[in-house]
Design a protein around this motif. Structure first.
Motif, short mmCIF file in Angstrom:
data_model
loop_
_atom_site.label_atom_id
_atom_site.label_comp_id
_atom_site.label_asym_id
_atom_site.label_seq_id
_atom_site.Cartn_x
_atom_site.Cartn_y
_atom_site.Cartn_z
N UNK A 120 0.90 -1.20 -0.22
CA UNK A 120 -0.12 -0.04 -0.15
C UNK A 120 0.88 1.20 -0.14
N UNK A 121 1.93 1.16 0.43
CA UNK A 121 2.69 2.40 0.72
C UNK A 121 2.05 3.27 1.65
N UNK A 122 2.16 3.14 2.88
CA UNK A 122 1.38 3.70 4.09
C UNK A 122 1.63 5.58 3.91
N UNK A 123 2.57 5.90 3.30
CA UNK A 123 2.98 7.32 3.41
C UNK A 123 1.76 8.16 2.86
N UNK A 144 2.55 6.50 12.36
CA UNK A 144 2.63 7.22 13.49
C UNK A 144 1.54 8.14 13.73
N UNK A 145 1.70 9.23 14.37
CA UNK A 145 0.64 9.99 14.65
C UNK A 145 -0.03 10.92 13.68
N UNK A 146 0.51 10.84 12.32
CA UNK A 146 -0.15 11.45 11.33
C UNK A 146 -1.31 10.61 10.51
N UNK A 147 -1.35 9.33 11.27
CA UNK A 147 -2.57 8.64 10.51
C UNK A 147 -3.69 8.51 11.54
N UNK A 148 -5.03 8.50 10.98
CA UNK A 148 -6.19 8.31 11.53
C UNK A 148 -6.92 7.14 11.59
N UNK A 149 -6.91 6.13 12.79
CA UNK A 149 -7.32 4.94 12.81
C UNK A 149 -8.88 4.61 13.28
N UNK A 150 -9.33 3.75 12.91
CA UNK A 150 -10.98 3.43 13.07
C UNK A 150 -10.93 1.82 12.98
N UNK A 151 -11.69 1.48 14.16
CA UNK A 151 -11.80 -0.08 14.17
C UNK A 151 -13.43 -0.38 14.51
N UNK A 152 -13.55 -1.65 14.31
CA UNK A 152 -14.93 -2.10 14.57
C UNK A 152 -14.94 -3.65 14.93
N UNK A 153 -15.66 -4.09 15.78
CA UNK A 153 -15.71 -5.81 15.87
C UNK A 153 -17.11 -6.08 16.44
N UNK A 154 -17.44 -7.30 16.28
CA UNK A 154 -18.62 -7.72 16.56
C UNK A 154 -18.68 -8.15 18.06
N UNK A 155 -17.40 -8.00 18.86
CA UNK A 155 -17.38 -8.34 20.26
C UNK A 155 -16.81 -7.03 20.97
N UNK A 156 -17.31 -6.82 22.11
CA UNK A 156 -16.95 -5.47 22.70
C UNK A 156 -15.56 -5.64 23.50
N UNK A 179 0.09 -2.17 13.04
CA UNK A 179 1.08 -2.24 11.89
C UNK A 179 1.07 -1.07 11.16
N UNK A 180 -0.22 -0.44 10.78
CA UNK A 180 -0.25 0.95 10.08
C UNK A 180 0.16 1.86 11.01
N UNK A 181 -0.09 1.86 12.11
CA UNK A 181 0.36 2.98 12.90
C UNK A 181 1.89 3.06 13.14
N UNK A 182 2.44 1.86 13.44
CA UNK A 182 3.85 1.75 13.63
C UNK A 182 4.71 2.47 12.13
N UNK A 183 4.09 2.29 11.00
CA UNK A 183 4.66 2.82 9.93
C UNK A 183 4.60 4.34 9.67
#
Length: 579
Positions: free
Chosen positions: A148-151, A175-187, A169-173
């Motif tokens: 993907x070339x996360x830059x 860092x703070x310039x990336x906005x992350x969002x997640x979802x799962x069926x289990x709290x 892994x995305x955040x490691x590459x």
């Protein structure tokens, strides 16, 4: 002091849960530990000093540790941050002693990325054994972000985040310039993901818990540059809370299609969706609608297949495909790229393949040609068996390729069984060793459906085709009978020489195609007629066929003569030695 009070309350709640139950499930046990770690993490990073648990021991911890606490760290991968935890027998510890173990971890003195990686290793050790449920193998995750070339990406969303490995892994590459969002069926898994990312220093809060495959829920779509998802298994879908109450049943026969449709709707224009799914999921006949949907509604940039991927701390190996989809609104007719890799490939080979696919995605020129990366038309990719595509790529370099369906016609002449007549029931031997009589029976003893053979018929065993169970009916066996497990074909003699056809069908590249089509999960594994008819062979002109077959037959005769002489020599040796 407020944080300390929260910590005390959290400890009390964890203690009460252990009191009320004889044994906590691994997920529940992990959730309690995560609560403690979260409070400790918050306190130490804000105050820059260690939270001393010994200040709050009076009359708080008097309950023996639950057995699941022992299992919690049993397979833990040691790291200096949690040094010594792998050698502790938690079965004999009190709850007080278990919590006290956290005291040695100085989160405020440790680099955030190092702390995050240590926690990632711990989570993978704990959850890696749950196949395809929580943890995606590192080899897949690292490859995805190399491609993907996360830059160039600003937002990443994982709709089935599990323990949050791909987001970490995305955040490691980036860092703070990336906005992350997640979802799962289990709290519980959402909580673990949040803590996981906080260990790395990520402060975002855009995490939800919902059933991402529920058609009845109105979904507010938010645009992302990139969505990465390990597609949920059918077991996960049906094990959701209240699933039996809603009685979804056949409504979820094609839930994968709905899931991917949802993923694409969450993408920005020119955003990328990366879907990991088991290889056999898209190859199955009942998933043809999923394949058609993907080809019509998305732009498929690349399909990468990883063979024999091993999980952390688990011996199970599985084959996976990674789909790189672009939300460009274009139809994907034309060319598509495919990549074939294995866990046996070197890191350098995998990195080179990732660079090749990345250059394609970023529309940069690439000069190198890799054997693991190829261009194919979408008509070829319809089968989605990447291994088969790479085998077929070797065919047709010198001579025009044809499918067996173009040169063979199936014969199905039912035998009219007479009770008092004897019949020769034929079978075909493996390794191309021809046809022989299996047994002779009276018609009155034959109860199966049988088919009559004719001279020069091609006969292929549906069970043993991939083992060379291929032969032809000579005049000696004309009029014999075979079961429905043997396919009989009439050969187009105007285009094909029978001897050439027998030799090419028992050659290594053709048998390799059959072996890929008929991946044996159990001994009696049958290859379907449609798959057999899709086998590809090179077909020169008829004179060249006869010449090549004659030349190979000369070597076969030589080898047979040498074997006969060897057998005679052994017989003579034994006679002279032993009388």
């Amino acid at each position: 002091m407020d944080t300390v009070n929260v910590f005390i309350e959290t400890l009390n709640q964890a203690r009460e849960k252990i009191k009320k139950t004889e044994r906590l499930a691994p997920e529940a046990c992990m959730e309690e530990l995560c609560k403690l770690l979260l409070v400790k993490l918050y306190y130490e990073r804000k105050t820059l000093r260690t939270l001393a648990f010994s200040l709050f021991r009076n009359n708080i911890y008097d309950n023996p540790a639950d057995r699941s606490y022992e299992n919690l760290f049993r397979s833990y991968v040691p790291c200096y941050l949690f040094e010594g935890w792998d050698r502790i027998n938690l079965k004999r510890r009190t709850f007080e002693e278990v919590v006290t173990l956290l005291e040695s971890i100085n989160l405020y003195e440790t680099d955030c990325i190092e702390a995050g990686k240590a926690f990632t290793s711990f989570l993978q050790a704990q959850y890696g054994g749950y196949i395809n449920d929580y943890s995606t193998p590192d080899i897949l995750t690292k490859y995805i972000f190399d491609v993907l070339g996360i830059e160039s990406i600003k937002t990443v969303f994982d709709p089935c985040c599990g323990i949050g490995g791909m987001l970490a892994e995305a955040y490691c590459r980036k860092g703070c310039h990336l906005m992350l969002a997640g979802n799962d069926i289990s709290q519980t898994m959402v909580n673990i993901t949040q803590l996981h990312l906080k260990m790395y220093g990520y402060e975002g809060e855009d995490f939800t818990c919902s059933d991402y495959t529920d058609k009845r829920k109105g979904t507010s779509y938010k645009g992302y540059d990139c969505i990465v998802a390990h597609i949920p298994t059918r077991r996960q879908i049906y094990s959701a809370i209240h699933r039996s109450y809603y009685q979804y049943g056949d409504d979820y026969f094609n839930f994968e299609e709905f899931f991917i449709e949802n993923v694409v709707k969450h993408l920005n224009i020119d955003g990328f969706a990366v879907i990991i799914l088991p290889k056999n999921m898209v190859e199955r006949h009942d998933k043809r609608y999923l394949r058609h949907y993907l080809m019509e509604k998305t732009e498929i940039v690349n399909i990468t297949q990883f063979n024999d991927v091993a999980y952390h701390g688990h011996s199970t190996k599985k084959d996976y495909q990674i789909l790189f989809l672009k939300n460009s609104g274009k139809h994907s007719y034309g060319e598509c790229t495919a990549t074939l890799l294995s866990s046996c490939d070197s890191i350098e080979d995998i990195n080179n393949a990732a660079k090749w696919v990345n250059s394609l995605i970023m529309q940069k020129p690439h000069n190198s040609e890799l054997p693991s990366c190829k261009y194919f038309s979408h008509r070829e990719v319809e089968n989605w068996n990447i291994s088969l595509l790479f085998i077929r790529d070797k065919i047709g370099k010198k001579y025009a390729p044809v499918l067996l369906e173009d040169i063979l016609t199936r014969r199905r002449e039912l035998a009219q069984i007479i009770p008092d007549k004897k019949y020769n029931i034929l079978r075909v031997r493996r390794r191309g060793l021809g046809v022989e009589v299996k047994r002779t029976e009276l018609g009155g003893d034959i109860h199966d459906t049988m088919f009559v053979t004719k001279a020069n018929d091609l006969v292929i065993s549906s069970f043993e085709a991939d083992m060379g169970g291929i032969g032809h009916i000579t005049k000696e066996f004309e009029g014999g009978i075979v079961t429905k497990d043997l396919y009989l074909f009439e050969v187009d003699k105007r285009r094909v020489d029978l001897n050439y056809l027998l030799m090419v069908l028992t050659s290594a590249p053709v048998l390799e195609q059959l072996q890929v089509m008929n991946k044996r999960e159990y001994m009696l594994s049958r290859i379907s007629l449609s798959k057999l008819m899709s086998v590809m062979i090179p077909l020169p002109d008829i004179d060249t066929q006869k010449s090549m077959a004659k030349e190979l037959q000369r070597f076969i005769d030589k080898a047979q003569k040498a074997e006969d002489e060897l057998a005679e020599g052994r017989k003579s040796f034994s006679k002279n030695l032993f009388g």
